[in-house]
Design a protein around this motif. Structure first.
Motif, short mmCIF file in Angstrom:
data_model
loop_
_atom_site.label_atom_id
_atom_site.label_comp_id
_atom_site.label_asym_id
_atom_site.label_seq_id
_atom_site.Cartn_x
_atom_site.Cartn_y
_atom_site.Cartn_z
N PHE A 1 16.97 35.05 -26.94
CA PHE A 1 16.86 35.11 -25.48
C PHE A 1 16.06 33.92 -24.94
O PHE A 1 16.34 33.41 -23.87
N ARG A 2 15.10 33.45 -25.73
CA ARG A 2 14.34 32.26 -25.31
C ARG A 2 15.25 31.03 -25.37
O ARG A 2 15.26 30.19 -24.46
N SER A 3 15.98 30.94 -26.46
CA SER A 3 16.86 29.81 -26.66
C SER A 3 17.89 29.73 -25.51
O SER A 3 18.23 28.64 -25.05
N TYR A 4 18.33 30.89 -25.05
CA TYR A 4 19.31 30.95 -23.96
C TYR A 4 18.73 30.36 -22.67
O TYR A 4 19.35 29.53 -22.01
N GLN A 5 17.50 30.76 -22.36
CA GLN A 5 16.87 30.24 -21.14
C GLN A 5 16.64 28.74 -21.27
O GLN A 5 16.80 27.98 -20.33
N CYS B 1 9.74 33.88 -16.26
CA CYS B 1 8.74 34.81 -16.78
C CYS B 1 9.19 35.33 -18.13
O CYS B 1 8.44 35.41 -19.09
N PHE B 2 10.44 35.66 -18.18
CA PHE B 2 11.08 36.26 -19.34
C PHE B 2 11.09 35.28 -20.53
O PHE B 2 10.87 35.66 -21.67
N ARG B 3 11.31 33.99 -20.22
CA ARG B 3 11.39 32.99 -21.28
C ARG B 3 10.01 32.71 -21.89
O ARG B 3 9.88 32.58 -23.09
N VAL B 4 9.01 32.63 -21.01
CA VAL B 4 7.73 32.14 -21.51
C VAL B 4 6.83 33.23 -22.11
O VAL B 4 5.89 32.90 -22.83
#
Lengths: 409, 186
Positions: A280-284, B66-69
């Motif tokens: 999910f981080r990689s996606y953002q 917010c979700f990424r970090v």
């Protein structure tokens, strides 16, 4: 009568719930020649032949159709020669499956029986039934994809309890998330075009086929205006290894896509995380890379989040600070351009885009190198900086990049 | 792709702050926390400087920063696009507070944790309207499905809203209207 019987048999097969291979088999029996049914890009959906003879085709037939040409496909048989992957030349006749728009083709390989008007009639009669079956199959695929899409949504938005659940759910859909996955977000460059929606759907299908030819079980799915590509990696790669691998993979995919679709696309790639529950981080990150990579209205770009460097810090800063920084630096140039209908800002943009190479920049701007030198000297005068000095270059480059990214003028 | 979001009719908002108070009451927020905030915005028109009120909460962005970090993975995005935060997992590091351009996540000094507007999911799931929408007496605030509405005539951004290109907030606006009594000529 024969053509009536062909249509009836095809319809009966559809009514019995039999799929495309059965329909193609019926056509082979009637027409006496091998039959290939493809989608609108000549991607093979089914290839059916008499027992014993077989040609190993790639995913796509070596024929091409562009969108512009598709207007002329109006229920007309086309004949020609087809070169097989092993170099043999085979005569063929193709019949387009058209209703409101081009949906696919029936390609008849004329290896057994020569072309005859009766065959043309039978093809025409069978086309409607094949089209119905093709659409039916697409609908089934769409439903299957819906379940897959829901899983991908959960994966991309951290909507699962733990890594084990994620791996287990992936397995039921034939996806192995115990390995690291590279994630890329693909966006077509002309997002505002009225054809964008259609192009994106076509790109999705083409990209999936192209990546499958060169990679192992890729996932291509759509979220809004982006396509998301998940590529399984055998092991955790270092960034240079990942970059090499993805660059070569997308270069091959682009070659294949651009031969068939008249739209360019850009790619953003996120960091490669060792476990799938960080995707999910990689996606953002990939989406951010894509947006920031569309620098100076460049298109057909591939941007890596790991390479954004200082820009990945800048985009989070407040608008007011950024505005103050950009305008304090660029104001003299903007003023000059406004008063003299000049092109200093544009010249600087292209200059940096060409890595400060005078000859390439002059060529791109259609001006003489001396004119370019004069303009850069003017910039130095106005800003009081030396463009050969790294400090000056860095500040100017950063300000221009923010300026373009934010769409200020 | 389903996406729930807010439609703010800035031409109807009177700046009464009923939405802000209703939200604060519903979530029982502390003194320093406001999940929904109403601010006065001045904007340049041809006739002079106009004024409107802007009611903002979490925009449940398509690409939530917010979700990424968040290092503790406290955020997730539901299938209807609502970004929810699990305060139980939060250690109050405030990374999300700094990352969100709209100031949606708010730090609670009493609990030492961060939380934010969840679009009243428990009310929505029960078929009710969010507290802020219900409190708005002038129909300036509405919850919409962005994938189902016709966006003709709606704005994706208004003056003072931070750059929307990276995060793509799930909020739409009816354009502000110039009112003579609110114009000040400068």
């Amino acid at each position: 009568m024969a053509e009536y019987t062909l249509q009836t048999q095809l319809l009966e097969a559809i009514a019995c719930g039999r799929g495309m291979p059965s329909l193609a088999k019926i056509m082979v029996d009637f027409l006496g020649n091998p039959v290939i049914i493809t989608d609108q890009f000549f991607r093979i959906v089914v290839y059916q032949t008499k027992r014993g003879e077989n040609i190993h085709w790639d995913d796509f037939l070596p024929l091409s159709v562009t969108q512009r040409e598709s207007k002329r496909w109006e229920s007309k048989t086309e004949r020609g020669m087809l070169v097989t992957p092993d170099g043999k030349t085979v005569p063929y006749a193709s019949f387009p499956l058209v209703r409101s728009e081009l949906e696919g083709f029936i390609v008849l390989l004329l290896t057994e029986n020569a072309w005859s008007p009766a065959m043309a009639l039978m093809l025409e009669q069978g086309a409607l039934a094949v089209l119905v079956a093709l659409k039916q199959e697409r609908e089934i695929q769409r439903i299957h994809l819906k379940y897959k899409d829901e899983f991908i949504h959960d994966l991309l938005y951290n909507n699962f309890e733990n890594r084990e659940v994620l791996i287990q759910r992936g397995k039921t859909l034939g996806l192995d998330f115990s390995h690291p996955h590279a994630l890329a977000v693909v966006g077509i460059d002309d997002e505002e075009s009225p054809e964008a929606e259609k192009n994106l759907e076509q790109l999705k299908s083409l990209l999936h086929s192209s990546l499958r030819m060169h990679g192992d079980n890729p996932v291509v799915t759509r979220r809004g205006i982006y396509l998301i590509v998940l590529l399984p990696m055998a092991r955790q790669l270092t960034f240079p290894e990942l970059k090499r691998e993805l660059n070569s993979l997308f270069r091959l995919a682009k070659q294949n896509v651009y031969n068939r679709l008249k739209t360019s696309f850009s790619v953003g790639v996120g960091h490669l995380y060792p476990a799938a529950d960080e995707l999910f981080r990689s996606y953002q990150e990939a989406k951010t890379a894509l947006e920031l990579g569309r620098f100076f209205n460049k298109s057909d770009e591939m941007t890596y989040f790991d390479e954004l460097g200082v820009l990945s810090l800048i985009y989070k800063m407040g608008e007011l600070e950024l505005k103050a920084f950009c305008y304090s630096l660029l104001d003299p140039i903007l003023d000059y351009d406004r008063k003299n209908a000049g092109q200093l800002l544009e010249t600087l943009k292209i200059y940096f885009q060409c890595n400060a190479d005078l000859n390439t920049t002059a060529e791109k701007l259609y001006v003489h190198v001396n004119t370019l030198r004069y303009r850069l000297k003017k910039v130095e005068e106005l800003l009081g900086i030396d463009l050969n000095n790294l400090d000056g270059q860095l500040n100017l480059f950063t300000a221009l990049r923010i300026f373009s990214q934010k769409g200020w003028n | 792709m389903r996406q729930v979001g807010f439609l703010v009719d800035v031409s109807r908002c009177l700046g009464c702050r009923a939405c802000e108070v209703a939200c604060k009451n519903y979530f029982g927020l502390g003194e320093t926390q406001r999940y929904r905030r109403v601010s006065e915005v001045e904007w340049q028109t041809e006739d002079g400087i106009g004024l409107f009120y802007l009611s903002l909460a979490c925009n449940h962005c398509e690409n939530p920063e917010c979700f990424r970090v968040c290092p503790n993975r406290t955020y997730r995005k539901r299938r209807d696009g609502i970004v929810v935060h699990d305060a139980g997992l939060c250690d109050g590091c405030c990374t999300c507070v700094k990352a969100c351009p709209y100031g949606a996540p708010q730090y609670d000094a009493d609990t030492g944790k961060v939380d934010k507007c969840d679009l009243c999911v428990s009310r929505l799931d029960a078929g009710l309207r969010p507290a802020c929408e219900e409190a708005c007496t002038n129909d300036a605030l509405k919850v919409i499905f962005l994938d189902r509405i016709d966006e003709t005539g709606l704005l994706k951004s208004v003056p003072t809203l931070p750059d929307i290109r990276i995060t793509r907030p799930s909020i739409r606006f009816n354009p502000p209207v110039v009112r003579k009594q609110w114009l000040s000529k400068k």
